[in-house]
Design a protein around this motif. Sequence first.
Motif, short mmCIF file in Angstrom:
data_model
loop_
_atom_site.label_atom_id
_atom_site.label_comp_id
_atom_site.label_asym_id
_atom_site.label_seq_id
_atom_site.Cartn_x
_atom_site.Cartn_y
_atom_site.Cartn_z
N GLN B 251 0.97 -1.24 0.11
CA GLN B 251 0.07 -0.14 0.17
C GLN B 251 1.06 1.28 0.04
N GLU B 252 0.71 1.92 -1.21
CA GLU B 252 1.40 3.40 -1.85
C GLU B 252 1.89 4.58 -0.06
N GLU B 253 0.39 4.37 0.85
CA GLU B 253 0.63 5.25 1.41
C GLU B 253 1.14 4.51 2.98
N GLU B 323 -0.71 -0.78 -4.46
CA GLU B 323 -2.09 -0.11 -4.34
C GLU B 323 -1.55 1.12 -4.06
N THR B 324 -2.21 2.67 -5.56
CA THR B 324 -1.80 4.02 -4.97
C THR B 324 -2.46 4.03 -4.03
N GLU B 325 -2.09 6.08 -3.48
CA GLU B 325 -2.86 6.34 -2.40
C GLU B 325 -4.18 6.31 -3.02
N GLY B 327 -5.88 4.61 -4.95
CA GLY B 327 -6.98 3.35 -4.21
C GLY B 327 -6.88 2.72 -6.02
N ARG B 329 -4.07 0.59 -8.88
CA ARG B 329 -3.06 -0.91 -8.69
C ARG B 329 -2.36 -0.72 -9.95
#
Lengths: 359, 344
Positions: B251-253, B323-325, B327, B329
Motif C-alpha cells: 500500500q503506497e500510503e 495500491e496507490t494512494e 486506490g 493498482r
Amino acid sequence: MKFKFKDRDRADKLVQLINRQVPDRRIKIVHVCGTHEVSITENGLRSLLPDRIDIREGPGCPVCVTPTSDLDAALQLAERGAIVAAFGDMMNVPGTAKSLSELKSEGADVRLVYSVSEAVKIAAGTDKQVVFLSVGFETTTPMTAAVLEDHPPENFSILPSNKLIPPAMESLLELPDNDIDGFIAPGHVSTIIGVQPYEKLADKYDIPIVVGGFEPLDILYSLGLILNQLSISDPKAENGYTRAVDHEGNSKSKKLIKDVFKETDTTWRGIGTIPNSGLTLNRDYEKWNARERFEVEPRQAEETSPNCLCPQVITARATPEECKLFKDKCTPESPHGPCMVGEEAMCNIWYRYGGRPKL
Amino acid sequence: MNNSESEEETVQLTHGAGGRAMGELIENHVLKTFTNKTAGEIGLDQLDDGATIDLPAEGTLVLTTDSHVVNPLFFPGGDIGKLAVCGTVNDLAVMGADPVALTSSLVMEEGFPISKLNRVLTSMEESSTESGVPIVTGDTKVLEKGDMDGIAINTAGIGLAKEPINDAGMNPGDKIILTGKIGDHGMAIMQYREGLSFRTELKSDIAPLNELLKRARKSGNITAMKDPTRGGVAAALNEMAEKSDLGLTIQEELVPIKEAVSGIAELIGISPYEVANEGKAIITAAKESAREVVEGLKSHPLGRDARIIGEVNQEWTGKVIMETEIGGRRFLEAPLGDPVPRIC
Ligand code: SF4
C-alpha cells in the motif's frame, strides 16, 4: 490545512460520479501529453475506472512525433562538424542510419542539454557552429524565442522542429477511424495558449475537450467533465485546470512565439504532413535557421521500422500491447521505435510500469 | 595549493609492498585506530596469516563478502568505511545470523591522502564498535596512480545463525514489514550528482542492523528478510516475489518516506523506491506475529518507523503490486538500471 492532491475519499467520489455518467458503450478518451500518461499509469487510474473507458495517449510526446527527416538533418550537421545540442530524450531515437548518441560515440560532437540557454552558453565558449535541435510544443517554444530575441552568438543557430498541439488534435479527428469521444487537453501547453484554440475544434467536431491538470484528482475531474458533457449532449471546450490555466493563456509567451516564429506545414511521425501545424523562424529571425545557414537538404525518410506500431500508437489507434515487438524485442535499452525512447512516450511508460497499465 | 598538496602525507606504492613501510602504515594507522580486533586467540594485532574464531554457540555458519566502491567517498551521514562495515554486517543480519567477525581488505591508489585514510579507518572503527563485530584480519594493497580511483574496501564476514533466513521463504498471507523510511541513502548521494545545485539536510540512513534484526527475530515468526540496497525497495521486493513465485501487494500510503526524500525524488524524477537504502530491511512475518515483530523493531532506535506495508498473496505471482494512494493498482517494477552513479 494542506490540500491533498492524493486524497482517496475525493478520488472515490469522483470515480462514483464517473460511474454514474459513463454511457453503456465503449468510450475512448485521448490525452495529448506524456505527463498525463505518467500520472495516469503511476497512480493506477485505469484500474479505478470501468473497463468501457479507454484512455489513450495521442501525439503528446515531442520526441515521438519528431520526424526521422528532422533527426537526419541534425545527424547530417553533426557529421559535417557542427556541435549539435539536443535534449536527452532525443539522443537515443533511431534516425535513418543511426541515433545521435551512436554518432557521438563515433566521435561527433553531440551535446546533451537541458535547455536552449545551455546550448547558447556552449556557443559563447567556442568558435565552432552550434546547432540546437529545437523540438517541443507551445510550452518550450517561448524559451527558444526569448533566446533568439536576445541576440545569441553568431555561431549559434537552431534546427526548428517546433510543433503545435491543436492542429495535431484536429488531424486525429480527421482520421476516418478515429472513434474519439473526448480529449483531455494538455495542462502545460494550455497555460500558454489558453482554452480558446480548443473552442473552434470542439465546435467544428462536436467533441468535448477539457483542459486537465496532472494530479490524479485533476485527471479524474477532467474525465468527469467530459462524461458529463457527453451525458447531457453538450460537447464544448472547458477548463478543468483553472488554478493554472487562463481562458486567454499567457499573452507574453504567445507574443514571443509570434514575434520570432511563423506557422508552417510540418511532418508528424505517424500522422504525416499537417498544414500549419509547425513553427519555423519568420523573416526577421531567418538568419538563425540552421536549415538555411547550412543548406540542409530536405530528404524523405522512412518513418519507422516495419513492425513498429508507433504511427498507430501516436494516433491513439493502437496500444503498445497490440505491438508484437513490445517488451520482447522492443525495450528502453534497445528501442525499435521512438515511442519506446522518450520518457513521455506511451510504450516507454507502459514498459516501466510493467507493460500492463490496468490490473 | 600545490605546496600543501606536495607536503600532504599520501599513500605510496611501498605502503603496499610488504616491507617496513607497509608494516608502519598498518601499525600506525590500522592497528591504532581499530579497537575491536579479536574473535578468538589470534586476531588482527598478531598480524598472522589469518585469524582464529571461537564460535560462540551451535548453529549454521553464514559467510558473505562485498567490495565497496562509492562516489563520493564521503557523503552526508557516512563514508566508504562505514559502508564497508555496515554493508557486510547487514548482509549477515538479513540472513538471520549474528555477525561474529569481519575481514578488511584495503585497496588504495598511490597518492591517496593519509588523512582521508584515517577518516575512513575511524569510520570503520566506529561502525565495528557500534555493531559489536570485530575486524580480525585484513590486507593492504596499493595500485599505481590512475589504476583506480582513491580507495576500495572489501569486507568479508562470518555470522552464526540458529536458523538462517533467506529472502524467499514467505508464505501467502504473511505480512510485509519495512523497518523504516525509504530512499535516504540514495537520495543523499543523488544530491552530489553532477548538475544538482541544491542541498538539503538529508543524510544517508547507513547503520548496522544486526541488533535491530535480532530483536525482530526474537519477537515473532520471520519468514524472509532482505536489505533493499542497490535498486532500492522496488528491486528487493521484485526479487523476493520472483524467487518465491508469490505475489506481493504493498500500500503506497503505508510506505514511510521522508519529505526531503520525496522532494528530491520529484525534482530529479527518480523514484524513492528505486534508490539504495543502507540501514533498512524488508521483513515478511507470519500474519499472527507481524504485530509483535513490528513492536520488537520499534523498541530499537533504528526501527522507530517500522510498519506493515502490505502482504504476500498468490495473485500475480512473481510480481509486486502497488495500491496507490488514491486506490488505483499498478505493478511496481524493478528499476531498469542503477540510478545512483557509480555505487557498488
Ligand atoms: S513497442 Fe516498440 S516497436 Fe512497438 S510500437 Fe512501441 S516503439 Fe514501436
